[in-house]
Design a protein around this motif. Structure first.
Motif, PDB file in Angstrom:
ATOM      1  N   GLY A   6       0.832  -1.196   0.000  1.00 12.96           N
ATOM      2  CA  GLY A   6       0.000   0.000   0.000  1.00 12.96           C
ATOM      3  C   GLY A   6       0.864   1.242   0.000  1.00 12.96           C
ATOM      4  O   GLY A   6       2.083   1.146  -0.006  1.00 12.96           O
ATOM      5  N   PRO A   7       0.262   2.394  -0.019  1.00 11.77           N
ATOM      6  CA  PRO A   7      -1.187   2.555   0.026  1.00 11.77           C
ATOM      7  C   PRO A   7      -1.830   2.259  -1.320  1.00 11.77           C
ATOM      8  O   PRO A   7      -1.219   2.434  -2.365  1.00 11.77           O
ATOM      9  N   LYS A   9      -5.282   2.988  -3.791  1.00  9.77           N
ATOM     10  CA  LYS A   9      -6.240   4.074  -4.008  1.00  9.77           C
ATOM     11  C   LYS A   9      -7.153   3.721  -5.165  1.00  9.77           C
ATOM     12  O   LYS A   9      -6.850   2.836  -5.961  1.00  9.77           O
ATOM     13  N   ALA A  48      -8.514   1.018   1.080  1.00 11.47           N
ATOM     14  CA  ALA A  48      -7.946   1.382   2.383  1.00 11.47           C
ATOM     15  C   ALA A  48      -7.434   0.178   3.163  1.00 11.47           C
ATOM     16  O   ALA A  48      -6.778   0.351   4.196  1.00 11.47           O
ATOM     17  N   GLU A  51      -3.708   0.002   4.561  1.00 11.08           N
ATOM     18  CA  GLU A  51      -3.464   1.010   5.584  1.00 11.08           C
ATOM     19  C   GLU A  51      -4.229   0.707   6.862  1.00 11.08           C
ATOM     20  O   GLU A  51      -3.729   0.963   7.965  1.00 11.08           O
ATOM     21  N   GLU A  54      -2.198  -1.969   8.658  1.00 11.21           N
ATOM     22  CA  GLU A  54      -1.011  -1.402   9.298  1.00 11.21           C
ATOM     23  C   GLU A  54      -1.373  -0.556  10.516  1.00 11.21           C
ATOM     24  O   GLU A  54      -0.674  -0.578  11.527  1.00 11.21           O
ATOM     25  N   ALA A  55      -2.467   0.209  10.431  1.00  7.38           N
ATOM     26  CA  ALA A  55      -2.886   1.035  11.564  1.00  7.38           C
ATOM     27  C   ALA A  55      -3.229   0.165  12.764  1.00  7.38           C
ATOM     28  O   ALA A  55      -2.829   0.466  13.902  1.00  7.38           O
ATOM     29  N   ASN A  74      -3.444   8.020  13.150  1.00  6.59           N
ATOM     30  CA  ASN A  74      -3.308   7.372  11.845  1.00  6.59           C
ATOM     31  C   ASN A  74      -4.503   6.472  11.567  1.00  6.59           C
ATOM     32  O   ASN A  74      -5.036   6.454  10.456  1.00  6.59           O
ATOM     33  N   VAL A  78      -7.160   6.738   8.375  1.00  5.40           N
ATOM     34  CA  VAL A  78      -7.418   5.660   7.422  1.00  5.40           C
ATOM     35  C   VAL A  78      -8.892   5.258   7.440  1.00  5.40           C
ATOM     36  O   VAL A  78      -9.464   4.943   6.399  1.00  5.40           O
ATOM     37  N   LYS A  81     -10.588   7.641   5.281  1.00  6.65           N
ATOM     38  CA  LYS A  81     -10.353   7.292   3.876  1.00  6.65           C
ATOM     39  C   LYS A  81     -11.319   6.193   3.444  1.00  6.65           C
ATOM     40  O   LYS A  81     -11.939   6.281   2.373  1.00  6.65           O
ATOM     41  N   GLU A  86     -12.051  11.359   3.509  1.00  8.72           N
ATOM     42  CA  GLU A  86     -10.663  11.797   3.424  1.00  8.72           C
ATOM     43  C   GLU A  86     -10.590  13.217   2.902  1.00  8.72           C
ATOM     44  O   GLU A  86     -11.285  13.589   1.983  1.00  8.72           O
TER      45      GLU A  86
END
Length: 87
Positions: A6-7, A9, A48, A51, A54-55, A74, A78, A81, A86
């Motif tokens: 990522g990220p 989109k 998303a 992310e 990971e968050a 963070n 996300v 998003k 976002e």
């Protein structure tokens, strides 16, 4: 587990195509474009996913450390998003 880094989109010209960090296509949200709102929402959530993962990992790994405030910020970014909020 291996997946495109990522990220991710949504493609700027076709929101049903998900692009990886390098611009390559990593997924396509299929569906009836006449009923595109739910499918566009799904594509946004799929974009998303790396992310979000990971968050959550950051929150779990940094529980009780000074990085927690950043990790929560963070995660909120996300989530926004994924929900189309976002900025």
């Amino acid at each position: 587990m291996t997946y495109a880094p990522g990220p991710w989109k949504q493609h700027p010209a076709d929101r049903f195509i998900i692009l990886g960090a390098d611009g390559s296509t990593v997924g396509i949200q299929l569906g009836d474009k006449a009923h595109s709102i739910p499918n566009a929402d799904n594509a946004r959530l799929i974009a998303a996913a790396p992310e979000l993962l990971e968050a959550v990992k950051t929150i779990i790994n940094n529980n009780g450390t000074g990085a927690m405030e950043w990790a929560i910020s963070n995660a909120n970014r996300v989530i926004a998003k994924a929900e189309g909020r976002e900025t």
